[in-house]
Write an enzyme that holds these catalytic residues in place. Structure first.
Site, short mmCIF file in Angstrom:
data_model
loop_
_atom_site.label_atom_id
_atom_site.label_comp_id
_atom_site.label_asym_id
_atom_site.label_seq_id
_atom_site.Cartn_x
_atom_site.Cartn_y
_atom_site.Cartn_z
N ASP A 239 0.86 -1.17 0.00
CA ASP A 239 0.00 0.00 0.00
C ASP A 239 0.90 1.23 0.00
O ASP A 239 2.08 1.16 0.39
CB ASP A 239 -0.90 -0.04 1.24
CG ASP A 239 -1.86 1.14 1.30
OD1 ASP A 239 -2.33 1.57 0.22
OD2 ASP A 239 -2.12 1.62 2.40
N ASP A 241 -0.08 5.13 0.85
CA ASP A 241 -0.30 6.06 1.96
C ASP A 241 -0.46 5.29 3.27
O ASP A 241 -1.36 4.46 3.41
CB ASP A 241 -1.53 6.93 1.70
CG ASP A 241 -1.41 7.71 0.39
OD1 ASP A 241 -0.29 8.11 0.04
OD2 ASP A 241 -2.44 7.90 -0.29
#
Length: 405
Positions: A239, A241
């Site tokens: 991922d 952020d």
């Protein structure tokens, strides 16, 4: 500025392969169902290079026909054909007008699966002219070996010594090397490298990874199964952020990025250990009209540049711009790409030859773990802190390479 150019030596005939190269140059021979050169092009694309120069000699028209002007993955290919045999160093002199101040140089008939970008760490020094990647742990009496001292190659040894590394045929080169080429034809291996080593201007970087040179029938035949196996590897899905950078409310400009502690080192560690590294990120800010897809792509290009400066890279960025409650109609929809759906992971699994076994997802939210489960890979929820420490505590080292730190 980090080098953006790769120069590939494809001029030799490959006489040790007998009639196989009567009409087809050695780098274009089919290996594992594709021309061997295509594997090297794949690597140049992965590591983020803009230009690949093919320095061709024997049957150069075949390189022109197949590759001249070809583009893909941000890489443009050009062919420089020599008028007469110039040798592996002489071929560089023929291309002098288009060589960048610093460039990567690779042999077109060998493959070494290591993180090329680790060679860039030497750029903050000026006490070398070339740096050679050295393949450690290679068995076999057919290879010459090298001795090193203090990070420099001190001596080239004849074939038969088995415990020392081999020259893997991947180099970082400063353009001033051309000043050493005074006769034509000129051999890089016989005329240039020993001289540089004697003067202390040849660095050696040892690493572990799959290595093959298809120049003899035994290894050419071995490569038919080995090369596809080398391309197939587990993947790290990250991922963005909250894992790579802090989740500071719709980050979409470089000045907004605050890297997570240890993020760049963690990505480089994964590169060094032979994992594909992918980013999979929901970008609902596009659907909400906060920024555009161009902004997302520009930010990812900037992040890639920053990563390369640290010797790291992302193999592919995938993002989902859709949201079922988006304010922009063209992005207002439910999408399998959006996590917790596994669409982005499955797309990457299809586009890249990944092994499900050993692959994993690192995210900071439950939806990341759900996407990982749906794609059939392990999921590790990152609570914050140092990403490198988190990765090394959970992810097995595949190479235990000196480059891995």
């Amino acid at each position: 500025m980090t080098p953006r150019q790769v120069v590939c030596l494809v001029g030799g005939r490959g006489s040790r392969l007998g009639p196989l190269t009567d009409f087809i140059p050695k780098p274009l021979l089919p290996v594992g169902g594709r021309p061997f050169l295509d594997y090297l092009i794949h690597e140049a694309q992965r590591f983020g290079f803009d230009q690949l120069l093919l320095l061709a000699g024997y049957n150069s028209d075949e390189f022109v026909r197949r590759y001249s002007g070809r583009r893909g993955g941000g890489l443009t290919i050009e062919v420089v054909a020599e008028a007469a045999p110039a040798g592996t160093a002489g071929a560089l002199l023929n291309a002098a007008s288009i060589l960048q101040p610093t460039f990567f140089l690779i042999n077109g008939d060998s493959f070494f699966d290591f993180n090329w970008l680790n060679l860039l760490r030497a750029l903050d020094r000026d006490d070398w002219t070339m740096q050679a990647a050295l393949a450690s742990g290679v068995s076999g009496a057919r290879y010459g070996r090298v001795e090193t001292a203090g990070g420099r190659i001190s001596k080239f040894l004849p074939k038969g010594v088995s415990h020392l590394p081999v020259n893997a045929g991947i180099y970082l080169v400063r353009r001033r090397l051309l000043e050493r080429i005074r006769t034509m034809p000129c051999s890089l291996e016989d005329d240039i490298l020993p001289s540089l080593a004697a003067k202390g201007e040849l660095l050696g970087y040892p690493a572990r990874g799959a290595f093959i040179d298809i120049g003899v029938p035994h290894d050419f035949n071995r490569g038919q199964q080995a090369m596809p196996q080398y391309m197939r590897r587990p993947a790290a899905f990250l991922d963005r952020d909250g894992v790579i950078n802090h989740d500071d409310n719709y980050v979409h400009r470089p000045e907004q990025v605050r890297w997570i502690d240890g993020a760049l080192d963690a990505i480089r560690w994964l590169n060094d250990e032979g994992y594909y590294v992918f980013v999979v990120t929901n970008q609902a800010g596009v659907a909400r009209g906060f920024y555009s897809e161009d902004d997302v792509n520009s930010l990812h290009a900037w992040m890639q540049t920053e990563l390369r400066r640290s010797g790291a890279h992302i193999d592919s960025f995938e993002y989902c711009p859709y949201h079922p409650e988006g304010t922009l109609e063209q992005y207002r929809r439910t999408s399998e790409l959006r996590k917790p759906g596994p669409g982005m992971l499955r797309k990457l699994q299809k586009d890249w030859d990944t092994e499900v076994a050993g692959s994993f997802m690192i995210g900071d939210r439950d939806i990341d773990m759900q996407a990982a489960a749906a794609a059939g890979v392990a999921g590790y929820k990152f609570p914050g802190g140092n990403l490198l420490d988190f990765v090394r505590a959970r992810v097995p080292a595949r190479r235990r390479s000196p480059a891995a730190g």
